[in-house]
Design a protein around this motif. Structure first.
Motif, PDB file in Angstrom:
ATOM      1  N   LEU A  90       0.835  -1.193   0.000  1.00 56.23           N
ATOM      2  CA  LEU A  90       0.000   0.000   0.000  1.00 56.23           C
ATOM      3  C   LEU A  90       0.874   1.248   0.000  1.00 56.23           C
ATOM      4  O   LEU A  90       1.880   1.319   0.703  1.00 56.23           O
ATOM      5  N   TRP A  91       0.457   2.228  -0.793  1.00 52.89           N
ATOM      6  CA  TRP A  91       1.162   3.515  -0.910  1.00 52.89           C
ATOM      7  C   TRP A  91       2.603   3.344  -1.397  1.00 52.89           C
ATOM      8  O   TRP A  91       3.444   4.199  -1.172  1.00 52.89           O
ATOM      9  N   ASN A  92       2.900   2.219  -2.028  1.00 51.45           N
ATOM     10  CA  ASN A  92       4.254   1.949  -2.546  1.00 51.45           C
ATOM     11  C   ASN A  92       5.329   2.001  -1.459  1.00 51.45           C
ATOM     12  O   ASN A  92       6.491   2.385  -1.709  1.00 51.45           O
ATOM     13  N   LEU A  93       4.943   1.589  -0.257  1.00 49.10           N
ATOM     14  CA  LEU A  93       5.914   1.606   0.841  1.00 49.10           C
ATOM     15  C   LEU A  93       7.086   0.670   0.583  1.00 49.10           C
ATOM     16  O   LEU A  93       8.181   0.882   1.104  1.00 49.10           O
ATOM     17  N   ARG A 126       5.439   7.598  -6.872  1.00 56.32           N
ATOM     18  CA  ARG A 126       4.319   8.014  -6.016  1.00 56.32           C
ATOM     19  C   ARG A 126       4.317   7.274  -4.674  1.00 56.32           C
ATOM     20  O   ARG A 126       3.535   6.354  -4.427  1.00 56.32           O
ATOM     21  N   LEU A 128       3.644   7.192  -0.684  1.00 54.57           N
ATOM     22  CA  LEU A 128       2.800   7.830   0.334  1.00 54.57           C
ATOM     23  C   LEU A 128       2.004   8.994  -0.256  1.00 54.57           C
ATOM     24  O   LEU A 128       1.789  10.021   0.396  1.00 54.57           O
ATOM     25  N   GLY A 129       1.557   8.817  -1.488  1.00 56.77           N
ATOM     26  CA  GLY A 129       0.741   9.840  -2.129  1.00 56.77           C
ATOM     27  C   GLY A 129       1.513  11.009  -2.691  1.00 56.77           C
ATOM     28  O   GLY A 129       0.921  11.903  -3.302  1.00 56.77           O
TER      29      GLY A 129
END
Length: 570
Positions: A90-93, A126, A128-129
């Motif tokens: 999620l969020w490209n963590l 992108r 964390l947005g």
């Protein structure tokens, strides 16, 4: 940047508390006041549920609003979106963790290459947005650095992470403040000043004496070179005698403190935008900054006092510091600028000298050719002059090839002031849409090794590519080779760097007849991991571990054995 006594982490949290509390607070108040609006009765659990659901609903509404606004801008600009990398988490963590892992044990920019193969030379990670539009396209870099220079800036986000160390100096400032710093510094890098090689000569002899004392036993050449460039830069910039080569007193700690500060700045960049959360207990630059400021501060105070005397006695500016105090009395402005230039004068030159010597040690045939050029131009003992160095084309080519494969500043970053476009990677394609304030990292090192621009032998160290017909590639497209940046922000000290690097290498090869790596002396963290052998390009054959912070270095040092020449030992 943290202010006052608050840590970066606490400042970060306090900054976002109002934004975090606004959606649930608004939802709860709306539910509480509902009876007065529609004569409805919402129980407590309903109000709590509304407050809990408010943040994701608010985020979704805001994301939809941003998406609609950007789509309008895209249509107006006749553009397309940059391809977005799809991470596993999620969020490209996972991409964020990959950046951190690369900084610890990976080859510089190793994580970028698979993305280039999949998405092209430009893509949006992108995290964390936050838009992070990575590019290694020279057409993009030309647009950002030169043709649309006024449309791009270092930006507030860059200053928030780097400002603790660099303040508002030339590396972090924009607009009129940047022009002010640039104009202050430019006069000092005139030909008359950089052609005076006395400073290089004195500190080179100190460094060579230390190498002689090793008597052919392994030593960390990189450590010595970083001390050499620190001593030279400090004397050149403000006539300070750091004497780090001699290890005199507290000044011996100045170099390590500068290195730790640079590493901390790189860690902040890798973990942006959440880096402040990793410094909740305090600013991790504070102790080292106190040491550095404790050294430079008294020198600035003395220069300001000297300025008062010069008003009465007259005199000529001798150092960059003299130039600065002639323009401003603000010690903070002077401190920021001197520290900015000191970092550049020490780190970038030391990095190039380190990697150049590594390449010479691993390419004995070229080393023989370079010795022949040196002997033909200056002989086996004469100290080179500025004009001598200008005539040595093979040496210049060797420096350029090292700057290509190991650029001292391997990446850069800019932010567009307003929504704009960058050219398509495909001829005739629609331009890429770049939102206002989007982070745009520029991977210079990746571009320098791209086979599209440099040929199938791009991974090989071959200085002749800057002397034969292959050099036409650079002549026809100079933005594929940017070791010193380009455009209005091009490095003012590049000729200073060429002179210092050239002078030291000439004296080194006049003094020592052999350069050999000493792998048995390397500490474990300096050795390339076994997994690198299965990698691609230079990674598979590298005998050291290149490391990328803000500037390049060798992890664990460059361990060498040098044998003196007969001329020097007699």
């Amino acid at each position: 940047m943290a202010s006052g006594f608050l840590s970066p982490g606490v400042s970060y949290i306090l900054k976002f508390i109002p934004k975090l509390l606004f959606p649930p607070g608004l939802a709860y108040l709306a539910c509480t006041n509902a009876p007065t609006i529609r004569t409805l009765s919402i129980p407590l659990w309903g109000r709590i549920l509304a407050a809990v659901l408010a943040p994701p609903v608010w985020a979704a509404i805001r994301a939809l609003y941003v998406h609609v606004r950007e789509e309008r801008e895209i249509r107006a600009l006749g553009a397309v979106r940059v391809p977005v990398v799809k991470g596993k988490w999620l969020w490209n963590l996972d991409l964020l963790l990959g950046r951190i892992k690369q900084g610890k044990d990976g080859y510089p920019f190793d994580v970028v290459e698979p993305m280039i193969r999949r998405y092209g030379k430009t893509f949006n990670t992108r995290i964390l947005g936050e838009d992070r539009i990575v590019t290694c396209d020279p057409a993009h870099i030309q647009r950002i650095f030169a043709t649309d220079f006024e449309g791009w800036e270092k930006g507030d986000n860059f200053r928030s992470s780097m400002g603790a160390v660099f303040g508002t100096g030339v590396f972090t400032s924009d607009g009129d403040l940047w022009k002010f710093h640039r104009q202050m510094t430019r006069p000092f890098f005139s030909r008359d000043r950089i052609s005076n090689l006395d400073i290089f000569s004195r500190h080179s002899e100190d460094a060579l004496s230390i190498i002689k004392s090793t008597q052919g036993t392994p030593f960390d050449y990189q450590d010595l070179i970083f001390r050499f460039t620190l001593d030279s830069a400090a004397e050149f910039l403000f006539s300070a005698q750091v004497n780090s080569l001699r290890g005199d007193g507290t000044t011996h700690e100045l170099g390590p403190a500068l290195s730790r500060l640079q590493h901390r700045m790189a860690q902040r960049s890798r973990t942006a935008p959440i880096w402040p959360l990793l410094e909740l207990m305090g600013d991790k630059t504070r102790d080292d900054l106190r040491l550095v400021h404790g050294f430079i501060g008294p020198i600035i105070d003395a220069a300001l006092e000297k300025k008062k005397s010069l008003k009465e006695l007259g005199g000529d500016d001798e150092t960059l510091l003299d130039e600065l105090v002639n323009v401003t009395d603000d010690p903070k402005v002077i401190l920021d600028q001197t520290l900015n230039v000191l970092f550049a004068g020490r780190d970038t030159t030391a990095a190039t000298l380190t990697f150049l010597t590594y390449c010479l040690a691993t390419h004995p045939l070229f080393l023989t050719r370079l010795r022949e050029e040196i002997n033909a131009q200056v002989g086996e003992a004469r100290t080179p002059t500025y004009d001598d160095i200008k005539q040595m084309k093979l040496l210049k080519a060797a420096i350029n090839e090292t700057l290509r494969l190991f650029p001292p500043v391997p990446g850069n970053v800019r932010y567009p002031i307003k929504s704009t476009t960058l050219p398509s990677n495909v001829p005739g394609g629609k331009p890429f849409y770049i939102p206002a304030k989007a982070k745009v990292p520029l991977t210079i090192m990746t571009m320098h090794k791209n086979k599209e621009y440099w040929g199938e032998d791009a991974d090989l160290w071959d200085p002749d590519r800057f002397l034969d017909e292959r050099n036409q590639r650079v002549i026809s497209n100079p933005f594929i080779f940017l070791p010193f940046s380009a455009g209005p922000r091009i490095c003012l000290g590049q000729q200073f760097a060429y002179q210092e690097i050239s002078f030291f290498i000439i004296r080194l090869l006049q003094t020592f007849q052999s350069l050999e790596l000493a792998p048995d002396a390397m500490p474990p963290d300096a050795r390339p991991p076994a997994s690198w052998a299965a990698g691609k390009g230079r990674k598979a054959t590298e005998k050291i571990r290149p490391k990328s912070d803000l500037t390049m270095s060798v992890e664990g040092g460059l361990w060498l054995k040098l044998k003196m020449s007969k001329e020097s030992s007699s």
